[in-house]
Design an enzyme around this catalytic site. Structure first.
Site, PDB file in Angstrom:
ATOM      1  N   SER A 297       0.842  -1.203   0.000  1.00 58.26           N
ATOM      2  CA  SER A 297       0.000   0.000   0.000  1.00 58.26           C
ATOM      3  C   SER A 297       0.871   1.245   0.000  1.00 58.26           C
ATOM      4  O   SER A 297       1.997   1.212   0.517  1.00 58.26           O
ATOM      5  CB  SER A 297      -0.861   0.040   1.262  1.00 58.26           C
ATOM      6  OG  SER A 297      -0.055   0.356   2.381  1.00 58.26           O
ATOM      7  N   ASP A 298       0.368   2.337  -0.539  1.00 58.18           N
ATOM      8  CA  ASP A 298       1.026   3.609  -0.268  1.00 58.18           C
ATOM      9  C   ASP A 298       0.887   3.870   1.237  1.00 58.18           C
ATOM     10  O   ASP A 298       0.030   3.275   1.909  1.00 58.18           O
ATOM     11  CB  ASP A 298       0.429   4.749  -1.097  1.00 58.18           C
ATOM     12  CG  ASP A 298       1.407   5.940  -1.183  1.00 58.18           C
ATOM     13  OD1 ASP A 298       2.354   5.998  -0.370  1.00 58.18           O
ATOM     14  OD2 ASP A 298       1.216   6.810  -2.057  1.00 58.18           O
TER      15      ASP A 298
END
Ligand code: BGC
Length: 817
Positions: free
Chosen positions: A220-221
């Site tokens: 994920s960012d």
């Protein structure tokens, strides 16, 4: 070796591995031989595991400047050098390349990404990824997907039809997966067609892992994940950062409740272990660093281990100068004003000449050993023939004290002294902030919550200064006899703003040479995790008025053979987390260019910005050199390009619109949360060519270099137009590098013109080269949404051989199928 099977861990043990252990590290698991896997931001330098104040590392030219060479060899070389930078500090995965596209020229983060064209982006990305991974360091393609602007970046829903998504925005990812097998991909902050990018079953599971057969890890960012079951089922493998996050016990419970199949967890773990194996964090020596030469624990910043070049070594200097100068792009050059002859006297003008911007803002920033300004670079080559004149102000927001202007009051080192106190007044941390600012509550592990931060610096020159504080909280600033108090608040309450765009305020004061200025802040809370953000001391000479600055510039310009004006953008415009509102240069820079051009015999403008700007003075100047954000060797590279020691052989990677709004995609402001990609596949030059936007100032692909070229004998090598050949003759006075660009303009008006291939040739003056270019089949197809399949485009239309679509040199008709 064989990757351990996740079955040797119980469910909580497996799930624990799927959230980071800290900002940039993953949890080790000795029982299965898994060491600590470390990540660092890229893409134009390997910053290390802290946001600020970290190790000194090499600062590379920014992505658009690198891409402007249209050179896969250089992209590979950058990847290889970044692998060295990573190995030197024990980093296993570099968070780059950024391969979102330049959709609207307002995008604040375009400087980090290569181009508006998906083929160019994908092919360069694949080369960069190979350069990293061939040397044992993992790449991370980011950000999947439709993440082309920053406004409301955590919530915006990019609405993109399926054909556009696949043909344009997913294509660079597809190419970098197919051609380089990138070991990880970062899922973006935004939503795509209503679904968060971190829960994108369609994109991640169906397309990337399904159709493309991707075996790598989807991370994920940072702080992007908001769900447990939906994200895990949607194909997200790893949540970053940690140790807190939405998975952990919630995900274990979701599995126990039957919402997530344990096989899904096993797949995530398997992918994590494959990554660990690939980067050397798994095996008999858990925790070993990638490559052969791990950093020894006590090693000093700025020194590199083993044989690896230090960031300030002669070899790095030469590499970075060459990479930067080769991508610089000659946009205009009347009467061969450039290259400048040695012996020419130069009035070098502009704030960007003395304070050259070498990188964009946000997570891509690094802490370089030095940054060479254009003034330093040109003076090094021309000596006394250069007169340097500072220009008009280019910023609105306060910036941390420049290291030379402020020094640590005790040690005298460039920078600022920082002391952090707990509520009871105990000193809990003391630091030296070389950059004038420091991160509180992010990179540190303070024994008690910070209550007061005191920043102090001695100003050896003194004088009338602008002094103040940067960061949210209650401030008191003391300079000379002057004491000022102010409250600074975040507009959003978002930790991202506290870190990337903290508020600031300054006041004017008279300071005796050598006096100490001091600012004290009680940081504001940024949410449940306490006080976090960037804090800095602003201290700069008070600005001069525009009239006096311009008068000095004009008089220097009159006295010299040529005026070189360096203009540009700063990290206020080119940064993660905010978009631009205009392409106009900030401050009174345009007026200054006009005034200088009216007075000078010849005027050269150097543009120190990564992305398009407007040039209202274009007709009044003789030459324009676009120099991007050139990295730590920036000034040397600009000087080498101006004098022709290295040919600035760049070709634009993005179209420069002629006016604000005059682009196929413009607004970056979501309406009711949605940002419609309504131009479809007609992004950038594709839309301009189709008449969906006015003629641009400069086309994608434009770039004059320092010689001239004739094209002859263009032929199709097959009826389908998939291979073409042409002879290019260097008709100018010096050797040069030509980029032969091949575009396909399908007959079908629903299909935009597109770059299908390119090939470069370096040819001595007066000589010719026969150049063959093959079209990439991945841009010769369209997505048939009704049937859910790819369909090859018929070979009907025209093949254009062009130096950007404003300068088409040969047209070949395609009449086949
Ligand atoms: C950025 C990512 C970056 C991450 C870690 C995020 O704000 O969007 O590109 O890798 O932070 O610093």
């Amino acid at each position: 070796m064989t990757t351990p099977h996740p079955a040797s861990l119980d469910l909580p043990g497996k799930v624990a591995l799927l959230t980071g252990a800290s900002m940039f590290t993953l949890r080790p698991e000795p029982s299965i031989g898994l060491g600590e896997l470390r990540m660092s931001d890229g893409p134009t330098g390997v910053r290390g595991m802290t946001f600020t104040g970290g190790r000194t590392v090499a600062l590379f030219p920014n992505a658009t400047l690198l891409a402007s060479s249209w050179n896969t060899g250089s992209a590979y070389e950058v990847g290889r050098m970044l692998a060295e930078e990573a190995v030197a500090q024990g980093v296993h995965v570099v968070l780059g390349p950024t391969i979102n596209l330049h959709r609207s020229p307002l995008g604040g983060r375009l400087f980090e990404a290569y181009s508006e064209d998906p083929l160019l982006s994908g092919v360069l990305a694949a080369a960069y990824v190979r350069g990293l991974q061939d040397h044992g360091v993992g790449a991370c393609l980011k950000h999947l997907v439709a993440n082309e602007s920053e406004t409301a970046r955590h919530t915006v829903d990019s609405v993109v039809d399926e054909a556009t998504l696949r043909e344009v925005y997913l294509l660079p990812f597809e190419i970098a997966v197919a051609d380089a097998d990138a070991w990880s991909i970062m899922a973006a902050y935004n939503r795509v067609n209503g679904v968060p990018a971190t829960e994108q079953h369609h994109v991640i599971n169906e397309i990337v892992k399904g159709e493309w057969g991707y075996r790598g890890l989807i991370v994920s960012d940072w702080w992007a994940t908001t769900s447990a079951a939906a994200a895990a089922n949607g194909g997200l493998d790893l949540v970053m950062p940690g140790p807190a996050g939405p998975w952990g016990a919630h995900l274990v419970a979701a599995v126990e409740a039957g919402e997530v199949d344990e096989a899904v967890i096993d797949d995530h773990v398997r992918r994590l272990l494959l990554l660990a194996e690939r980067v050397g964090a798994l095996g008999e020596r858990p925790g070993k660093s990638p490559g052969e030469q791990p950093r020894s624990p006590g090693e000093q910043p700025g020194k590199s281990s083993g044989e690896l070049p230090a960031p300030d070594s002669p070899v790095r200097r030469a590499q970075l100068t060459k990479l930067a100068a080769e991508g610089m792009t000659v946009l205009k050059n009347e009467q061969a004003t450039l290259p400048l002859a040695r012996g020419t006297t130069v009035a070098l003008i502009g704030r960007h000449a003395v304070d050259t911007i070498d990188m964009g803002g946000g997570s891509a920033q690094v802490n370089p050993p030095y940054q060479v300004s254009v003034a330093e670079g040109l003076t090094a080559l021309l000596g006394d023939a250069v007169t340097v004149v500072d220009g008009v102000e280019v910023r609105d927001r306060p910036v941390p004290a420049a290291p030379g202007f402020a020094v640590h009051p005790v040690t005298g080192e460039p920078g600022v002294q920082v002391m952090v106190y707990a509520e009871n007044g105990t000193l809990i941390d003391e630091r030296h902030a070389a950059s004038g600012a420091t991160m509180i509550g992010i990179d540190d592990d303070l024994p008690e919550p910070p209550h007061v931060v005191r920043l102090r610096a001695r100003l050896p020159e003194g004088g009338r200064v602008r002094v103040g504080g940067i960061g949210a909280g209650s401030w008191q600033v003391r300079a000379g006899d002057h004491v000022e108090r102010f409250e600074l608040a975040l507009s959003s309450g978002d930790v991202g703003e506290a870190v990337l765009r903290p508020p600031g305020a300054t006041t004017l004061a008279d300071v005796a040479p050598g006096d100490v200025v001091e600012a004290e802040v009680m940081p504001a809370s940024t949410g449940p995790r306490g006080k976090r953000g960037l804090y800095g001391l602003a201290a700069h000479p008070a600005p001069d008025d525009v009239e006096s600055v311009t008068a000095r510039a004009v008089s220097a310009a009159r006295a010299a053979d040529v005026a070189v004006v360096v203009v540009g953008l700063t990290e206020e415009q080119e940064t993660e987390s905010v978009d631009k509102t205009t392409l106009r240069l900030p401050g009174a820079q345009d007026d200054m260019v006009t005034a200088v051009a009216a007075a000078a015999r010849r005027t050269v403008v150097v543009v120190n910005a990564a992305t398009p700007i407007l040039m209202p003075w274009l007709d009044q100047v003789d030459a324009v050199l676009w120099a991007g954000l050139p990295g730590q060797e920036g000034g040397h590279a600009v000087a080498a390009a101006l004098l022709g020691d290295i040919e600035p052989a760049g070709r634009l990677v993005t179209t420069f619109p002629a006016a604000d709004g005059a682009a196929p995609a413009w607004s970056v402001t979501p309406e009711e949360g949605r940002l419609g990609y309504t131009e479809g596949a007609f992004v950038g030059y594709r839309g301009h060519e189709a008449g969906r936007a006015p003629q641009p100032a400069f086309w994608f692909g434009h770039g004059l270099g320092y010689t001239t070229w004739a094209y002859s004998d263009a032929v199709l090598l097959d009826e389908q137009g998939r291979r073409v050949a042409v002879t290019v003759t260097n008709t100018g006075g010096r050797s040069g590098r030509e980029v032969v660009q091949v575009y396909f303009r399908p007959d079908d008006p629903r299909q935009p013109v597109r770059l299908v291939g390119w090939q470069a040739a370096t040819v001595p003056s007066g000589e010719s080269a026969r150049v063959e270019v093959s079209a990439d089949p991945r841009v010769w197809r369209r997505w048939d949404d009704e049937r859910g399949t790819w369909e090859s485009l018929p070979a009907r239309g025209r093949i254009l051989l062009a130096r950007g679509l404003g300068d088409v040199r040969a047209t070949l008709e395609l009449t086949g199928r």
